[in-house]
Design a protein around this motif. Structure first.
Motif, PDB file in Angstrom:
ATOM      1  N   GLU A  15     -42.406 -33.695 -25.944  1.00  0.00           N
ATOM      2  CA  GLU A  15     -42.965 -34.010 -24.631  1.00  0.00           C
ATOM      3  C   GLU A  15     -42.356 -35.279 -24.033  1.00  0.00           C
ATOM      4  N   GLY A  16     -42.242 -36.326 -24.830  1.00  0.00           N
ATOM      5  CA  GLY A  16     -41.650 -37.579 -24.343  1.00  0.00           C
ATOM      6  C   GLY A  16     -40.206 -37.408 -23.943  1.00  0.00           C
ATOM      7  N   ALA A  17     -39.466 -36.614 -24.712  1.00  0.00           N
ATOM      8  CA  ALA A  17     -38.064 -36.364 -24.375  1.00  0.00           C
ATOM      9  C   ALA A  17     -37.962 -35.594 -23.064  1.00  0.00           C
ATOM     10  N   GLY A  18     -38.866 -34.645 -22.862  1.00  0.00           N
ATOM     11  CA  GLY A  18     -38.876 -33.891 -21.610  1.00  0.00           C
ATOM     12  C   GLY A  18     -39.177 -34.788 -20.421  1.00  0.00           C
ATOM     13  N   ASP A  19     -40.118 -35.722 -20.593  1.00  0.00           N
ATOM     14  CA  ASP A  19     -40.445 -36.670 -19.528  1.00  0.00           C
ATOM     15  C   ASP A  19     -39.228 -37.531 -19.184  1.00  0.00           C
ATOM     16  N   LEU A  20     -38.524 -37.988 -20.203  1.00  0.00           N
ATOM     17  CA  LEU A  20     -37.326 -38.799 -19.983  1.00  0.00           C
ATOM     18  C   LEU A  20     -36.263 -38.005 -19.231  1.00  0.00           C
ATOM     19  N   LEU A  21     -36.023 -36.781 -19.672  1.00  0.00           N
ATOM     20  CA  LEU A  21     -34.998 -35.965 -19.020  1.00  0.00           C
ATOM     21  C   LEU A  21     -35.373 -35.632 -17.577  1.00  0.00           C
ATOM     22  N   ARG A  22     -36.660 -35.439 -17.302  1.00  0.00           N
ATOM     23  CA  ARG A  22     -37.096 -35.218 -15.917  1.00  0.00           C
ATOM     24  C   ARG A  22     -36.822 -36.456 -15.070  1.00  0.00           C
ATOM     25  N   ALA A  23     -37.066 -37.635 -15.632  1.00  0.00           N
ATOM     26  CA  ALA A  23     -36.816 -38.882 -14.901  1.00  0.00           C
ATOM     27  C   ALA A  23     -35.334 -39.062 -14.611  1.00  0.00           C
ATOM     28  N   LEU A  24     -34.497 -38.505 -15.456  1.00  0.00           N
ATOM     29  CA  LEU A  24     -33.044 -38.637 -15.279  1.00  0.00           C
ATOM     30  C   LEU A  24     -32.438 -37.459 -14.524  1.00  0.00           C
ATOM     31  N   SER A  25     -33.259 -36.561 -14.019  1.00  0.00           N
ATOM     32  CA  SER A  25     -32.752 -35.300 -13.478  1.00  0.00           C
ATOM     33  C   SER A  25     -32.049 -35.404 -12.127  1.00  0.00           C
ATOM     34  N   ALA A  26     -32.171 -36.511 -11.428  1.00  0.00           N
ATOM     35  CA  ALA A  26     -31.514 -36.653 -10.125  1.00  0.00           C
ATOM     36  C   ALA A  26     -30.175 -37.372 -10.303  1.00  0.00           C
ATOM     37  N   PRO A  27     -29.119 -36.874  -9.672  1.00  0.00           N
ATOM     38  CA  PRO A  27     -27.805 -37.511  -9.810  1.00  0.00           C
ATOM     39  C   PRO A  27     -27.813 -39.005  -9.460  1.00  0.00           C
ATOM     40  N   ILE A  28     -28.556 -39.398  -8.442  1.00  0.00           N
ATOM     41  CA  ILE A  28     -28.574 -40.821  -8.079  1.00  0.00           C
ATOM     42  C   ILE A  28     -29.229 -41.656  -9.170  1.00  0.00           C
ATOM     43  N   ARG A  29     -30.213 -41.091  -9.874  1.00  0.00           N
ATOM     44  CA  ARG A  29     -30.833 -41.833 -10.971  1.00  0.00           C
ATOM     45  C   ARG A  29     -29.861 -41.983 -12.138  1.00  0.00           C
ATOM     46  N   LEU A  30     -29.044 -40.974 -12.368  1.00  0.00           N
ATOM     47  CA  LEU A  30     -27.998 -41.090 -13.388  1.00  0.00           C
ATOM     48  C   LEU A  30     -27.009 -42.184 -13.005  1.00  0.00           C
ATOM     49  N   TYR A  58     -33.064 -55.530 -11.761  1.00  0.00           N
ATOM     50  CA  TYR A  58     -33.411 -54.380 -12.595  1.00  0.00           C
ATOM     51  C   TYR A  58     -32.452 -54.293 -13.767  1.00  0.00           C
ATOM     52  N   ALA A  59     -32.990 -53.888 -14.906  1.00  0.00           N
ATOM     53  CA  ALA A  59     -32.199 -53.730 -16.126  1.00  0.00           C
ATOM     54  C   ALA A  59     -32.758 -52.544 -16.903  1.00  0.00           C
ATOM     55  N   LEU A  60     -31.935 -51.993 -17.769  1.00  0.00           N
ATOM     56  CA  LEU A  60     -32.389 -50.915 -18.640  1.00  0.00           C
ATOM     57  C   LEU A  60     -33.338 -51.487 -19.687  1.00  0.00           C
ATOM     58  N   VAL A  61     -34.386 -50.748 -19.983  1.00  0.00           N
ATOM     59  CA  VAL A  61     -35.329 -51.155 -21.023  1.00  0.00           C
ATOM     60  C   VAL A  61     -34.694 -50.961 -22.391  1.00  0.00           C
ATOM     61  N   ASP A  62     -33.882 -49.921 -22.511  1.00  0.00           N
ATOM     62  CA  ASP A  62     -33.308 -49.529 -23.794  1.00  0.00           C
ATOM     63  C   ASP A  62     -31.895 -49.002 -23.564  1.00  0.00           C
ATOM     64  N   GLU A  63     -30.950 -49.474 -24.326  1.00  0.00           N
ATOM     65  CA  GLU A  63     -29.554 -49.047 -24.172  1.00  0.00           C
ATOM     66  C   GLU A  63     -29.331 -47.585 -24.573  1.00  0.00           C
ATOM     67  N   HIS A  64     -30.285 -46.996 -25.309  1.00  0.00           N
ATOM     68  CA  HIS A  64     -30.132 -45.593 -25.702  1.00  0.00           C
ATOM     69  C   HIS A  64     -30.002 -44.689 -24.479  1.00  0.00           C
ATOM     70  N   VAL A  65     -30.719 -45.020 -23.419  1.00  0.00           N
ATOM     71  CA  VAL A  65     -30.684 -44.202 -22.205  1.00  0.00           C
ATOM     72  C   VAL A  65     -29.284 -44.213 -21.604  1.00  0.00           C
ATOM     73  N   ALA A  66     -28.610 -45.354 -21.653  1.00  0.00           N
ATOM     74  CA  ALA A  66     -27.239 -45.434 -21.136  1.00  0.00           C
ATOM     75  C   ALA A  66     -26.324 -44.494 -21.913  1.00  0.00           C
ATOM     76  N   HIS A  67     -26.537 -44.395 -23.214  1.00  0.00           N
ATOM     77  CA  HIS A  67     -25.720 -43.495 -24.037  1.00  0.00           C
ATOM     78  C   HIS A  67     -26.007 -42.032 -23.701  1.00  0.00           C
ATOM     79  N   ILE A  68     -27.269 -41.715 -23.485  1.00  0.00           N
ATOM     80  CA  ILE A  68     -27.642 -40.344 -23.109  1.00  0.00           C
ATOM     81  C   ILE A  68     -26.948 -39.955 -21.812  1.00  0.00           C
ATOM     82  N   VAL A  69     -26.996 -40.848 -20.823  1.00  0.00           N
ATOM     83  CA  VAL A  69     -26.377 -40.567 -19.524  1.00  0.00           C
ATOM     84  C   VAL A  69     -24.867 -40.460 -19.668  1.00  0.00           C
TER      85      VAL A  69
END
Length: 100
Positions: free
Chosen positions: A11-26, A77-88
């Motif tokens: 569920e948490g992973a799905g929430d994260l991926l939904r938050a990243l689903s827009a190209p501008i957010r990426l 603004y800054a990333l909370v966690d660098e893992h998200v940068a790697h995912i993107v």
């Protein structure tokens, strides 16, 4: 404690991926991977209107992807966690590979 149906762990992973689903957010996450940025810096770099950038930052903040800290009259603004940068970065790289 509740019994899980096998999908609750995702569920948490799905929430994260939904938050990243827009190209501008990426693009915002990619830019923030380089370091802290204020809204006006993101607007300049991305070429997007300020209200649009602010709206997407609000989504990313709500999802716990970015945090804001006051820098004088601005919010940096800054990333909370660098893992998200790697995912993107991995998603963008994979998309550029084309079909197998």
């Amino acid at each position: 404690m509740t019994v899980t149906n096998g999908y609750d762990a995702f569920e948490g992973a799905g929430d994260l991926l939904r938050a990243l689903s827009a190209p501008i957010r990426l693009a915002i996450v990619s830019e923030l991977a380089e370091g802290e940025r204020c809204v006006h810096e993101l607007v300049e770099k991305l070429g997007a209107p300020q209200p649009l950038v602010s709206q997407h930052l609000r989504v990313l903040r709500g999802a716990g992807v970015v945090r804001g800290s006051r820098r004088g009259r601005e919010i940096a603004y800054a990333l909370v966690d660098e893992h998200v940068a790697h995912i993107v970065a991995d998603a963008v790289s994979h998309a550029g590979e084309g079909p197998s």
